[in-house]
Design a protein around this motif. Structure first.
Motif, PDB file in Angstrom:
ATOM      1  N   GLY A  47      14.656 -51.692  -3.640  1.00 40.41           N
ATOM      2  CA  GLY A  47      14.822 -50.390  -4.272  1.00 40.41           C
ATOM      3  C   GLY A  47      14.202 -49.288  -3.433  1.00 40.41           C
ATOM      4  O   GLY A  47      13.120 -49.458  -2.877  1.00 40.41           O
ATOM      5  N   ILE A  48      14.903 -48.174  -3.320  1.00 34.43           N
ATOM      6  CA  ILE A  48      14.411 -47.023  -2.548  1.00 34.43           C
ATOM      7  C   ILE A  48      14.512 -45.770  -3.408  1.00 34.43           C
ATOM      8  O   ILE A  48      15.560 -45.525  -4.021  1.00 34.43           O
ATOM      9  N   THR A  49      13.445 -45.008  -3.460  1.00 31.19           N
ATOM     10  CA  THR A  49      13.446 -43.734  -4.173  1.00 31.19           C
ATOM     11  C   THR A  49      13.334 -42.599  -3.169  1.00 31.19           C
ATOM     12  O   THR A  49      12.445 -42.608  -2.312  1.00 31.19           O
ATOM     13  N   VAL A  50      14.245 -41.637  -3.272  1.00 31.04           N
ATOM     14  CA  VAL A  50      14.200 -40.439  -2.431  1.00 31.04           C
ATOM     15  C   VAL A  50      13.848 -39.271  -3.349  1.00 31.04           C
ATOM     16  O   VAL A  50      14.566 -38.998  -4.319  1.00 31.04           O
ATOM     17  N   VAL A  64      16.940 -34.243  -0.264  1.00 27.99           N
ATOM     18  CA  VAL A  64      17.224 -35.523  -0.925  1.00 27.99           C
ATOM     19  C   VAL A  64      18.599 -36.044  -0.522  1.00 27.99           C
ATOM     20  O   VAL A  64      18.764 -37.233  -0.217  1.00 27.99           O
ATOM     21  N   GLU A  65      19.595 -35.169  -0.488  1.00 32.23           N
ATOM     22  CA  GLU A  65      20.944 -35.601  -0.126  1.00 32.23           C
ATOM     23  C   GLU A  65      20.999 -36.051   1.337  1.00 32.23           C
ATOM     24  O   GLU A  65      21.663 -37.038   1.671  1.00 32.23           O
ATOM     25  N   GLY A  69      21.805 -39.902   2.376  1.00 33.98           N
ATOM     26  CA  GLY A  69      22.920 -40.211   3.268  1.00 33.98           C
ATOM     27  C   GLY A  69      22.481 -41.032   4.469  1.00 33.98           C
ATOM     28  O   GLY A  69      23.185 -41.945   4.898  1.00 33.98           O
ATOM     29  N   GLU A  70      21.310 -40.717   4.992  1.00 30.89           N
ATOM     30  CA  GLU A  70      20.780 -41.465   6.133  1.00 30.89           C
ATOM     31  C   GLU A  70      20.485 -42.910   5.762  1.00 30.89           C
ATOM     32  O   GLU A  70      20.795 -43.845   6.514  1.00 30.89           O
ATOM     33  N   ILE A  71      19.890 -43.102   4.588  1.00 29.82           N
ATOM     34  CA  ILE A  71      19.567 -44.456   4.138  1.00 29.82           C
ATOM     35  C   ILE A  71      20.828 -45.268   3.884  1.00 29.82           C
ATOM     36  O   ILE A  71      20.929 -46.436   4.292  1.00 29.82           O
ATOM     37  N   VAL A  72      21.806 -44.675   3.217  1.00 31.77           N
ATOM     38  CA  VAL A  72      23.068 -45.377   2.948  1.00 31.77           C
ATOM     39  C   VAL A  72      23.757 -45.750   4.257  1.00 31.77           C
ATOM     40  O   VAL A  72      24.320 -46.840   4.403  1.00 31.77           O
ATOM     41  N   GLY A  73      23.675 -44.860   5.230  1.00 32.85           N
ATOM     42  CA  GLY A  73      24.250 -45.148   6.536  1.00 32.85           C
ATOM     43  C   GLY A  73      23.569 -46.341   7.195  1.00 32.85           C
ATOM     44  O   GLY A  73      24.232 -47.200   7.799  1.00 32.85           O
ATOM     45  N   ASN A  74      22.242 -46.417   7.069  1.00 29.46           N
ATOM     46  CA  ASN A  74      21.499 -47.537   7.633  1.00 29.46           C
ATOM     47  C   ASN A  74      21.839 -48.851   6.915  1.00 29.46           C
ATOM     48  O   ASN A  74      21.889 -49.918   7.536  1.00 29.46           O
ATOM     49  N   VAL A 112      13.361 -33.238  -7.395  1.00 35.58           N
ATOM     50  CA  VAL A 112      14.723 -33.750  -7.246  1.00 35.58           C
ATOM     51  C   VAL A 112      14.634 -35.213  -6.783  1.00 35.58           C
ATOM     52  O   VAL A 112      13.906 -35.520  -5.836  1.00 35.58           O
ATOM     53  N   THR A 113      15.385 -36.079  -7.449  1.00 35.54           N
ATOM     54  CA  THR A 113      15.264 -37.518  -7.183  1.00 35.54           C
ATOM     55  C   THR A 113      16.624 -38.208  -7.144  1.00 35.54           C
ATOM     56  O   THR A 113      17.533 -37.867  -7.897  1.00 35.54           O
ATOM     57  N   ARG A 114      16.734 -39.190  -6.245  1.00 34.44           N
ATOM     58  CA  ARG A 114      17.846 -40.147  -6.267  1.00 34.44           C
ATOM     59  C   ARG A 114      17.266 -41.536  -5.997  1.00 34.44           C
ATOM     60  O   ARG A 114      16.361 -41.693  -5.166  1.00 34.44           O
ATOM     61  N   ASN A 115      17.794 -42.528  -6.700  1.00 33.45           N
ATOM     62  CA  ASN A 115      17.350 -43.907  -6.524  1.00 33.45           C
ATOM     63  C   ASN A 115      18.481 -44.739  -5.931  1.00 33.45           C
ATOM     64  O   ASN A 115      19.641 -44.620  -6.336  1.00 33.45           O
TER      65      ASN A 115
END
Length: 239
Positions: A47-50, A64-65, A69-74, A112-115
């Motif tokens: 799990g990763i929290t941004v 956050v966006e 996006g960088e994490i999803v790309g990785n 602002v948060t995204r998980n």
């Protein structure tokens, strides 16, 4: 992978010894069959929290966006398919600080948060991703949850083994007392209620997983213990 059977003769009681609605009035014996197996996990969920706080909601959202996006790309570069990646919608919540002088909550910005949740099918892919997690206070890796892709199949095998174990124990031990099985009163994967002294003895041990392993290049997945119990109330009589 060897199944290890724990042989436990739970109780040998004649009618009237213990009063319980779930037990028969005629002579009986309660036996627990048990089987367990220790396995290395082959699936890992991380799990990763941004998260970013700022007086400017637009600024925090942009950070956050961009980080998401960088994490999803990785994650995709590590070999994960879209179905293995889940990201929540962006959430925005106000933040306050309590001012002791005015004794009031003072608005200090928006959080602002995204998980993100990612499921890896092997340890190497997970290690590759962890090595590429962007640095920064906006990103928190919450930990790793190991699991087994063969969980249901293993549980089915262990249940069969526990059934064999419970019958073997009943026949062996009753034979030593000149008794025999004449019927079955009940079968359950939960211990029958036979009094307070048995609650600890019969506590459920369905699945016991190892604690989440540490992050880093020396990631060790540990072991997952899977076990099954079967409780049978046999009706008994003298041979």
């Amino acid at each position: 992978m060897k199944i290890r059977l724990a042989y436990v003769f739970s109780a040998l009681m004649l009618a009237g010894t213990v009063a319980a609605q779930s037990l028969p009035a005629s002579p009986y014996v309660v036996v627990r069959g048990h089987a367990e197996r220790s396995l290395a996990p082959d699936r890992f969920e991380v799990g990763i929290t941004v998260q970013k706080s700022s007086l400017s909601t637009a600024e925090a959202s942009a950070v956050v966006e961009q980080k998401t996006g960088e994490i999803v790309g990785n994650l995709k570069a590590a070999g994960l398919k879209p179905a293995q990646i889940t990201a929540t919608n962006i959430s925005i919540n106000p933040e306050y600080r309590y001012d002791n002088t005015t004794q009031r909550n003072v608005f200090i910005g928006n959080q602002v948060t995204r998980n993100i949740a990612a499921k890896f099918n092997d340890k190497k892919s997970l290690q590759k991703f962890l090595a590429q997690v962007p640095a920064g206070e906006e990103i928190r890796v919450s930990g790793i949850s190991p699991s087994l892709s063969s969980q249901k199949a293993v549980e089915a095998e262990l249940l069969d083994a526990a059934v064999v174990d419970v019958k073997k124990q009943a026949e062996t031990l009753l034979g030593k007392f000149g008794l025999k099985i004449i019927g079955i009163h009940s079968i359950s994967q939960d211990a029958p209620s036979i009094g307070f002294e048995a609650k600890a003895m019969y506590r459920s041990m369905d699945v016991a997983a190892a604690p989440p392993p540490p992050l880093g290049d020396t990631l060790e997945e540990g072991q997952i213990m899977v076990s099954k119990d079967v409780y049978v109330v046999y009706l008994i009589a003298a041979k």
